[in-house]
Design an enzyme around this catalytic site. Structure first.
Site, short mmCIF file in Angstrom:
data_model
loop_
_atom_site.label_atom_id
_atom_site.label_comp_id
_atom_site.label_asym_id
_atom_site.label_seq_id
_atom_site.Cartn_x
_atom_site.Cartn_y
_atom_site.Cartn_z
N GLY A 13 40.43 -17.60 68.26
CA GLY A 13 39.11 -17.05 67.97
C GLY A 13 38.70 -17.46 66.57
O GLY A 13 39.02 -18.55 66.11
N CYS A 14 38.03 -16.59 65.89
CA CYS A 14 37.57 -16.87 64.53
C CYS A 14 38.76 -17.12 63.61
O CYS A 14 39.71 -16.33 63.58
CB CYS A 14 36.75 -15.68 64.03
SG CYS A 14 36.22 -15.85 62.33
N PHE A 15 38.71 -18.19 62.85
CA PHE A 15 39.85 -18.51 61.99
C PHE A 15 40.05 -17.51 60.87
O PHE A 15 41.13 -17.40 60.30
CB PHE A 15 39.83 -19.94 61.47
CG PHE A 15 38.56 -20.47 60.85
CD1 PHE A 15 37.68 -19.68 60.13
CD2 PHE A 15 38.25 -21.81 60.99
CE1 PHE A 15 36.52 -20.19 59.57
CE2 PHE A 15 37.10 -22.35 60.42
CZ PHE A 15 36.24 -21.53 59.71
N TYR A 157 32.38 -7.49 59.14
CA TYR A 157 33.21 -8.27 60.06
C TYR A 157 34.69 -8.03 59.76
O TYR A 157 35.50 -7.87 60.66
CB TYR A 157 32.89 -9.77 59.96
CG TYR A 157 33.57 -10.60 61.02
CD1 TYR A 157 32.98 -10.80 62.26
CD2 TYR A 157 34.83 -11.17 60.79
CE1 TYR A 157 33.60 -11.56 63.24
CE2 TYR A 157 35.46 -11.91 61.76
CZ TYR A 157 34.85 -12.10 62.99
OH TYR A 157 35.48 -12.84 63.96
#
Length: 178
Positions: A13-15, A157
Site C-alpha cells: 500500500g502506501c509506502f 493520515y
C-alpha cells in the site's frame, strides 16, 4: 560480530505506512521509500505513480542485518501489518500503485517468499493476492516522502492510517522491535 547486510523490497500500500513499520524493527539499518514494477520509460514522478497509469507500486527498500533479523521474519512482519488479501488496495488507497507485492532480488528470496506466502494463507480467510515478482529497477522517491511518519506524525493520515499499523506491529512483533 560481522554484519550480513541484505536488501528486501516490499510494497504494502502506501509506502509511508510500510516505511514507518520497518523503521521500528530491530536489525533494520535503513528504509527507503520508492517505486518499482512499472512499465514506462524513465524515472517516474510521484504524480505519475499516483495516476495508476505507470504500473509502478509504492514500495520500500529495506537494508537489514541478516544476523539480527531474517528475511523470513521481515516477510512475516510485512504480511501481518497490511492486508495481503485486497487486490490493488489498502484501506481507502486504491489502484495498482497500492498493490501488495514482494519484489525478490534472487532465487533464494523468491523461494523463501513463495514459502512464506503459502504458510501465511492459513491465517487469512480470503486468498492472499500478494504479487511475487523479480525486482526490476527501484526508483527512490523524493526527499519529502522519506521518513514521512517521523516528520509528520501529527497529520490525519498518520494518526488514522499509520498508527493502527504500528499498534498491530507492536502487539504482534514486540520481540522484534528496537
Amino acid at each position: 560480530m560481522n554484519k550480513d547486510i541484505q536488501i528486501a523490497t516490499l510494497g504494502g500500500g502506501c509506502f509511508w505506512c510500510t516505511e514507518a513499520v520497518f523503521q521500528e524493527v530491530k536489525g533494520v539499518e535503513k528504509v527507503i521509500s520508492g517505486y518499482a514494477g512499472g512499465n514506462v520509460p524513465g524515472e517516474p514522478t510521484y504524480r505519475e505513480i499516483c495516476s495508476g497509469l505507470t504500473g509502478h507500486a509504492e514500495v520500500i527498500q529495506i537494508t537489514y542485518d541478516a544476523n539480527v533479523i531474517s528475511y523470513e521474519d521481515i516477510l512475516v512482519i510485512f504480511m501481518t501489518t497490511h492486508d495481503p488479501t485486497t487486490l490493488n488496495q489498502q484501506g481507502a488507497d486504491k489502484g495498482t500503485q497500492y498493490r501488495s507485492v514482494i519484489f525478490y532480488h534472487d532465487e533464494n528470496q523468491q523461494k523463501i517468499a513463495a514459502e512464506i506466502l503459502k504458510q501465511m494463507q492459513a491465517y487469512f480467510n480470503d486468498a492472499i493476492v500478494t504479487e511475487l515478482s523479480i525486482l526490476p529497477i527501484f526508483y527512490k522517491a523524493t526527499q519529502e516522502h522519506q521518513d514521512f511518519y517521523k516528520n509528520n506524525n501529527g497529520q490525519g493520515y498518520c494518526t488514522f492510517v499509520i498508527e493502527p499499523k504500528l499498534a498491530k506491529l507492536r502487539k504482534l512483533h514486540a520481540d522484534k522491535l528496537n
